[in-house]
Every structure is written in C-alpha cells, then in structure tokens.
Design a protein around this motif. Sequence first.
Motif, PDB file in Angstrom:
ATOM      1  N   UNK A 280      34.384 -12.249  25.747  1.00 32.18           N
ATOM      2  CA  UNK A 280      33.700 -13.497  26.092  1.00 32.18           C
ATOM      3  C   UNK A 280      32.226 -13.247  26.431  1.00 32.18           C
ATOM      4  N   UNK A 281      31.969 -12.285  27.313  1.00 32.04           N
ATOM      5  CA  UNK A 281      30.595 -12.039  27.741  1.00 32.04           C
ATOM      6  C   UNK A 281      29.749 -11.423  26.628  1.00 32.04           C
ATOM      7  N   UNK A 282      30.332 -10.510  25.863  1.00 26.03           N
ATOM      8  CA  UNK A 282      29.598  -9.935  24.732  1.00 26.03           C
ATOM      9  C   UNK A 282      29.246 -11.036  23.736  1.00 26.03           C
ATOM     10  N   UNK A 283      30.161 -11.985  23.534  1.00 27.06           N
ATOM     11  CA  UNK A 283      29.910 -13.113  22.643  1.00 27.06           C
ATOM     12  C   UNK A 283      28.805 -14.025  23.141  1.00 27.06           C
TER      13      UNK A 283
ATOM     14  N   UNK B 298      25.590 -20.682  33.545  1.00 21.70           N
ATOM     15  CA  UNK B 298      25.764 -20.849  32.100  1.00 21.70           C
ATOM     16  C   UNK B 298      26.307 -19.611  31.402  1.00 21.70           C
ATOM     17  N   UNK B 299      25.792 -18.440  31.762  1.00 24.47           N
ATOM     18  CA  UNK B 299      26.211 -17.221  31.071  1.00 24.47           C
ATOM     19  C   UNK B 299      27.562 -16.733  31.575  1.00 24.47           C
ATOM     20  N   UNK B 300      27.706 -16.618  32.906  1.00 26.07           N
ATOM     21  CA  UNK B 300      28.999 -16.179  33.443  1.00 26.07           C
ATOM     22  C   UNK B 300      29.990 -17.331  33.584  1.00 26.07           C
ATOM     23  N   UNK B 301      29.501 -18.555  33.628  1.00 29.49           N
ATOM     24  CA  UNK B 301      30.383 -19.716  33.698  1.00 29.49           C
ATOM     25  C   UNK B 301      30.993 -19.959  35.063  1.00 29.49           C
TER      26      UNK B 301
END
Length: 128
Positions: A76-79, A24-27
């Motif tokens: 993307x990851x910071x978001x 979910x977080x890294x996709x």
Amino acid sequence: MHPINSRVILRPRDPRRSTEFYRDTLGLAIAREFPGGTVFFLGQGYLEVSGHGGEGGGGGFALWLQVRDLAATHRELAGRGVEITREPKCEPWGLHEMWISDPDGVRIVLVEVPEEHPIRKDTRPPAE
C-alpha cells in the motif's frame, strides 16, 4: 500517577506538509482539528501535528505503529510513493518490521506482531 489518555506531539518544520503526509499518504483518521493543529487517531493513542519545529530532523525520536499485515502495508505505502527506508524483515526479537520516515525525517517503525510472539500473551499473574 494514573494517566487516562496520551498523545505524541510533533512540531514539524512544515506543518501543512506533515499533516498531508499523515492524513493523505499514511491515511490516518482525524480525531479533531483546531486552529494550528490536527490530532490523528494512532491505534490506542493519538498523534498531534501542531506548531513549528526547528530545522533538525527526527533525531532519536521514532513512532512505533503496529499493523495487522505488514506485507499489505508495504504494498500500500510503496504504491503511494512512500520511500521504504528499510524493507520488511523478521527481527531477532521476533517482530516483523519495516521502516519509513515522515517529511521531517522522523523514523516510523511499522510492526506486525506474529501470533506466537510473547507480546500477545498476558504475563500478569492470575487475578485472585
């Protein structure tokens, strides 16, 4: 020896939390699921999250993941609320790198390889 496939196997302290992080977080896309584990596509390899690990962190282990656009990956990851443990920068060896960690403290190095970098060049002698 001629390996035809490979994967990194991670034994997290909390398999559900780590699976959610990578999915979910890294996709990362799922290659397959089985009772007690999930295998994710990881570029040209695989990451298997299965079983249970001890209480220790990631230690000297790290994942090296090449991305096309490090600045976009950073945004993307910071978001998504991922803690950036080391901001993107150009290393002395010419790679652009940023570091994050998974829930067990495994360091994940996200790398963009510039067009002119030697990694992009085929250094093998020409075929005869």
